[in-house]
Design a protein around this motif. Sequence first.
Motif, PDB file in Angstrom:
ATOM      1  N   GLU A  57       0.645  -1.123  -0.315  1.00  0.00           N
ATOM      2  CA  GLU A  57      -0.094  -0.219   0.346  1.00  0.00           C
ATOM      3  C   GLU A  57       0.656   1.374   0.134  1.00  0.00           C
ATOM      4  OE1 GLU A  57      -2.254  -0.801   3.382  1.00  0.00           O
ATOM      5  OE2 GLU A  57      -3.588  -2.237   2.157  1.00  0.00           O
ATOM      6  N   ASN A  58       2.269   0.757   0.720  1.00  0.00           N
ATOM      7  CA  ASN A  58       3.043   2.399   0.445  1.00  0.00           C
ATOM      8  C   ASN A  58       3.198   2.251  -0.735  1.00  0.00           C
ATOM      9  OD1 ASN A  58       5.586   3.704   2.039  1.00  0.00           O
ATOM     10  ND2 ASN A  58       4.894   4.463   2.200  1.00  0.00           N
ATOM     11  N   HIS A  93       1.185   4.351  -2.716  1.00  0.00           N
ATOM     12  CA  HIS A  93       1.270   5.859  -2.715  1.00  0.00           C
ATOM     13  C   HIS A  93       2.497   6.334  -3.168  1.00  0.00           C
ATOM     14  CE1 HIS A  93      -2.344   5.539  -0.802  1.00  0.00           C
ATOM     15  NE2 HIS A  93      -1.799   4.617   0.502  1.00  0.00           N
ATOM     16  N   HIS A 128       5.468   9.734  -6.744  1.00  0.00           N
ATOM     17  CA  HIS A 128       6.789  11.096  -6.317  1.00  0.00           C
ATOM     18  C   HIS A 128       7.872  11.158  -7.396  1.00  0.00           C
ATOM     19  CE1 HIS A 128       4.958  10.084  -2.564  1.00  0.00           C
ATOM     20  NE2 HIS A 128       5.479  10.911  -1.900  1.00  0.00           N
TER      21      HIS A 128
END
Length: 283
Positions: free
Chosen positions: A135-136, A139, A143
């Motif tokens: 899940e990280n 996200h 970036h």
Amino acid sequence: MNEKVAIQTLPQEIQNINQGEVQLHEYLISKSVTKNKVQLNKNVFSFLLDGTKELITHNKTTLIESDKFLLIKSGNCLMSENISLSNNYRSMLLFFPDQAIENFLTKYKFDKKSNANDAPFLIFKYDTITTNIVENLVHLKNHPKAFLDTILPLKLEEILMHLVQKNGVDFLYNFLHQTNDSNKSFIETIQKNALINLSIQELSFLCNMSVSTFKRKFEKEFQTSPKKWFQEKRLEHSDYLLKTKKMRPADIYEDVGFENFSSFVQAYKHKFGITPKQSQLNS
């Protein structure tokens, strides 16, 4: 016959991917793909999020669902991705070189003396920690690339450390050793895939050979052509399915590598002297 498809080289053919040692890519499709030829230049964690994946390597085949994830060794493989009921297939791919494993083992002072099993891929089941890590990663994917080049090696260490604590360190040595016995690997590829409906092009790809080289080596090792050898093996398997498993002839001909039912019946009769149906009635 399976259609000839282009070879996809990963991760180098992925556009707009970060260029660090460890690379992250979200793979999302809305149409299933079958037996895509993939040449992996790096090892990869394939974290399934939606859909199912079938992976065929030189000596192993498996189907996994989205409650599991894969660690795949660099090399040639065939990948099939099937969409879910939501009409999507989605995974996060984390690519890394062998050297990253070497660095990890050195940094955390793990003993490197172990015997590798040369498994082409490993399967792990999601738990709370790996679910949170993935899940990280989801996200992180948007970036800046410079940031990803810095953070992803740390995320890789986090994943590896968790798997080592849970499963022991031995599985990592698989990425420090490569088999040097190419002849053994070739024979193993043939034997392991004898009953899988692969084309000569697909088998030669798994062996990292041209089709012509594959055929020459096959005839040298097995004293017959690939077509004849595979048909013999698949007819023997069909006989087992008919007599032992009591399966209908019309239900198995495609699974044993025949394009149509009539060609299967003809080949079976040529080998065994009677039709599949007659053989089943006599058993």
